[in-house]
Design a protein around this motif. Structure first.
Motif, PDB file in Angstrom:
ATOM      1  N   TYR A  36       0.930  -1.238   0.031  1.00  0.00           N
ATOM      2  CA  TYR A  36      -0.081  -0.028   0.013  1.00  0.00           C
ATOM      3  C   TYR A  36       0.780   1.317  -0.088  1.00  0.00           C
ATOM      4  N   SER A  37       0.533   2.148  -0.787  1.00  0.00           N
ATOM      5  CA  SER A  37       1.269   3.601  -0.932  1.00  0.00           C
ATOM      6  C   SER A  37       0.007   4.780  -0.994  1.00  0.00           C
ATOM      7  N   GLY A  38       0.451   5.817  -0.730  1.00  0.00           N
ATOM      8  CA  GLY A  38      -0.189   6.943  -0.894  1.00  0.00           C
ATOM      9  C   GLY A  38      -1.235   7.410  -0.083  1.00  0.00           C
ATOM     10  N   GLY A  39      -1.270   6.649   1.214  1.00  0.00           N
ATOM     11  CA  GLY A  39      -2.087   7.088   2.306  1.00  0.00           C
ATOM     12  C   GLY A  39      -1.582   8.281   3.243  1.00  0.00           C
ATOM     13  N   LYS A  40      -2.777   8.848   3.813  1.00  0.00           N
ATOM     14  CA  LYS A  40      -2.451   9.995   4.866  1.00  0.00           C
ATOM     15  C   LYS A  40      -2.749   9.726   6.209  1.00  0.00           C
ATOM     16  N   VAL A  41      -2.770   8.584   6.665  1.00  0.00           N
ATOM     17  CA  VAL A  41      -3.074   8.292   7.866  1.00  0.00           C
ATOM     18  C   VAL A  41      -1.881   7.486   8.616  1.00  0.00           C
ATOM     19  N   PRO A  42      -1.466   7.712   9.887  1.00  0.00           N
ATOM     20  CA  PRO A  42      -0.124   7.226  10.386  1.00  0.00           C
ATOM     21  C   PRO A  42      -0.163   5.815  10.686  1.00  0.00           C
ATOM     22  N   GLU A  49      -8.620  -1.771   6.136  1.00  0.00           N
ATOM     23  CA  GLU A  49      -8.762  -0.480   6.369  1.00  0.00           C
ATOM     24  C   GLU A  49      -8.162   0.179   4.893  1.00  0.00           C
ATOM     25  N   VAL A  50      -7.361  -0.376   4.262  1.00  0.00           N
ATOM     26  CA  VAL A  50      -7.411   0.292   2.721  1.00  0.00           C
ATOM     27  C   VAL A  50      -8.408   0.063   1.920  1.00  0.00           C
ATOM     28  N   CYS A  51      -9.143  -1.211   2.093  1.00  0.00           N
ATOM     29  CA  CYS A  51     -10.414  -1.579   1.499  1.00  0.00           C
ATOM     30  C   CYS A  51     -11.542  -0.539   1.780  1.00  0.00           C
ATOM     31  N   SER A  52     -11.572  -0.064   2.687  1.00  0.00           N
ATOM     32  CA  SER A  52     -12.591   0.820   3.131  1.00  0.00           C
ATOM     33  C   SER A  52     -12.524   2.260   2.481  1.00  0.00           C
ATOM     34  N   GLY A  53     -11.394   2.403   1.950  1.00  0.00           N
ATOM     35  CA  GLY A  53     -11.262   3.578   1.037  1.00  0.00           C
ATOM     36  C   GLY A  53     -11.106   4.962   1.942  1.00  0.00           C
ATOM     37  N   THR A  55      -8.188   5.488   4.056  1.00  0.00           N
ATOM     38  CA  THR A  55      -6.996   5.614   4.704  1.00  0.00           C
ATOM     39  C   THR A  55      -6.306   6.415   3.500  1.00  0.00           C
ATOM     40  N   GLY A  56      -6.805   6.484   2.098  1.00  0.00           N
ATOM     41  CA  GLY A  56      -6.104   7.191   1.170  1.00  0.00           C
ATOM     42  C   GLY A  56      -5.125   6.365   0.325  1.00  0.00           C
ATOM     43  N   HIS A  57      -4.990   5.166   0.977  1.00  0.00           N
ATOM     44  CA  HIS A  57      -3.862   4.354   0.229  1.00  0.00           C
ATOM     45  C   HIS A  57      -4.378   3.844  -1.234  1.00  0.00           C
ATOM     46  N   GLU A 137       6.263   8.269  -1.171  1.00  0.00           N
ATOM     47  CA  GLU A 137       6.592   8.624   0.238  1.00  0.00           C
ATOM     48  C   GLU A 137       6.689   7.499   1.198  1.00  0.00           C
ATOM     49  N   LYS A 138       6.001   6.331   1.085  1.00  0.00           N
ATOM     50  CA  LYS A 138       6.098   5.399   1.767  1.00  0.00           C
ATOM     51  C   LYS A 138       5.386   4.278   1.253  1.00  0.00           C
ATOM     52  N   PHE A 139       6.031   2.898   1.470  1.00  0.00           N
ATOM     53  CA  PHE A 139       5.491   1.763   1.040  1.00  0.00           C
ATOM     54  C   PHE A 139       5.287   0.931   2.155  1.00  0.00           C
TER      55      PHE A 139
END
Length: 180
Positions: A36-42, A49-53, A55-57, A137-139
């Motif tokens: 997952y990449s591109g999210g804005k949550v810590p 969580e990612v599948c919920s849409g 997190t922004g990932h 930014e982060k993977f």
């Protein structure tokens, strides 16, 4: 083999199971990791969580490749032609920002090559390419059960109906670039 030739690319083409299966077939690709990449949550996101849409990932794959065997530009070409880069936040029945078409570049050279390749290939599509181009930014590596998904679940329905046709397209378009 010089470590200078080993590079990393990060692509999101909808479901990471599809993108992973495609790039595992390509000569010069040493490793493909779903994540997952591109999210804005810590913190490290979970699949749920990612599948919920929320997190922004995006679901992505991180590809380790030997640039003496296959170039970054060739990987971008394969990426853009083995999924639909003209649909915003969806691939087939998978809908949401987590399924967006995205190239996360690792440096300015990758950014320029990705832009150039998108421009070159855009004339072959009926609609504009909407693939996002962003700095990585982060993977975050996905859970173990997502790794090598197609290899481990080839007869599962999603694999048979969605991934297998993508692999057939890959073989048709890029036979000369595939592992034997």
């Amino acid at each position: 083999m010089s470590s200078q030739a080993i590079e990393t690319a990060t692509f999101g083409g909808g479901c990471f199971w599809c993108t992973e299966a495609v790039f595992q077939q390509v000569k010069g690709v040493e490793k493909v990791v779903s994540g997952y990449s591109g999210g804005k949550v810590p913190g490290k996101p979970t699949y749920r969580e990612v599948c919920s849409g929320l997190t922004g990932h995006a679901e992505v794959v991180q590809i380790t490749f030997n640039s003496r065997v296959i170039s970054y530009k060739e990987l971008v070409e394969i990426f853009l032609t083995t999924h639909d880069p003209t649909t915003l936040n969806r691939q087939g029945a998978d809908v949401g920002t987590q399924y967006r078409s995205v190239i996360y570049f690792h440096n300015d050279s990758q950014k320029e090559l990705a832009k150039q390749t998108i421009d070159e290939l855009s004339k072959y599509f009926d609609k504009p390419i909407v693939t996002e181009l962003s700095a990585l930014e982060k993977f975050h590596e996905a859970e173990d059960y997502h790794q090598n998904y197609y290899q481990n679940n080839e007869t599962q329905g999603y694999c048979s109906f969605v991934i297998t046709p993508k692999l057939a397209k890959l073989r048709k378009l890029y036979a000369d670039k595939l592992k034997t």
